[in-house]
Design a protein around this motif. Sequence first.
Motif: not given
Length: 491
Positions: A260-284
């Motif tokens: 997941i190259t960026f994870d906003s949470g989709g419509l079940s939106l993450k809080p803003a702070k939780s998105m700051e590192t979500m570029k890492d969701d493609m680490a696997g």
Amino acid sequence: MTDLNLSPKNPARAHADALVLAVAGTDDGARILTAEPMPAKAVAALDTLLPALGVTGKADEVVRVPAGEDLAATVVVLTGVGKVTDRPGLEALRRAAGAATRSLAGTEHAVLALPAENAAQVGAVAEGALMGAYRFDHYKTSDPAPVARLELATPAAKTKEAQAALARAVAVGDGVRATRDLINASPRHLYPETFAEAARAAAAGTDVTVTVLDEQELVAGGYGGILAVGMGSARPPRLVKVDYAPARAAAHYALVGKGITFDSGGLSLKPAKSMETMKDDMAGAATVLHTVLAAAALALPVRVTGWLALAENMPGGGAQRPSDVITMLDGTTVEVLNTDAEGRLVLADALVAAREERPDAIVDIATLTGAQVAALGTRIGAVMGTEDLRGAVVTAAEAVGEEFWPMPLPEELRPSLKSSIADIANMGDRFGGMLVAGLFLQEFVGDTPWAHLDVAGPAYNEKAPYGYTSKGGTGMGLRTLLGLLEAAAAR
């Protein structure tokens, strides 16, 4: 990029910018440890300085001192290996070498004179040094470059075993560096299409073949999970197959990575702070790609097929909704209760694709659940799955200096995934959420031996660097997967 070579020369005579020496803590105080003979006068002078400088030899302690007239280097870098009773362990050497090379940014030439008397020690010091020298400066307009040239002084320099250990360390170092680069890249620049292009570029000129399924091919193939997660983004998903297939392979392992190259949470939106590192969701996915390439670089006699499930999870007008029902590659229907539980959806499709090739084992790796971080923190990963393979992962991790903790898949949690309108829901009990996610994935592997690695915490280091671990992407898991493949090759 840092270059590293073995040298049989006396490090005391090396005209280098820095000479790196190990310091151990003992019951009698800190003392210098070396593998090569050093001038007794120089070592004694340094040992005398240690108490006045407050040097204890603890892990991650790095102190610079003038080299003195008996050493040809400009400065001496003292790096701690922790408290030892005899000789430091391999992980202590990795960490000490990494801490030292992290401190050498902007240096042209350094000599490592840490204890490295045999091939295992040579490999550990070389790995740690290369991983520690990593710097991500793609977006910096001015930043010190990593140390350019390293020499590892060892009496074993000319032996075949030491040269083989160095070659393996270079493959590991290259793989971890490239994995970290992908994790650290801005999601503006790294998205499913460009990730697939990066995989093709990385495999060019190797024995690895890359096949990319675009959005039209995913639709035609029935990859409902990957497509559903990617629907909310203007940048469509991809499934990338990365295959290393040597002749007379001893076994066939499939590796599946969440991308997941960026994870906003989709419509079940993450809080803003939780998105700051979500570029890492493609680490696997990054880890899987470069594990396959490392296996090819080392010419392991094991077939390794990597599956990179790539999507961007965004809340656009076409995004999947909570209460949607989607159909996976194997026909399983899934009720989507939370669009932020998207990783298991892309992984499920990729697991089915991997399973259909009938490998001997499947291992997936993913930044999957916040529950993993809550349970094990930010340095230890979790592993679930078939008992024997789960145990093999733990053994491989211990051998290479990574930590994976074996976790169960309790049957009593499976009913929480029941759906009244579909075969299964993508969410279950909140308590034990890491295990519930594992149970969901288990539905898609059939009877193939399987292990699931959750690295939500250790894949990305938000705090200060330590040892050979930089801030940002860590590449954690690559060494374990490579060790697992090496063990399979040895069998």
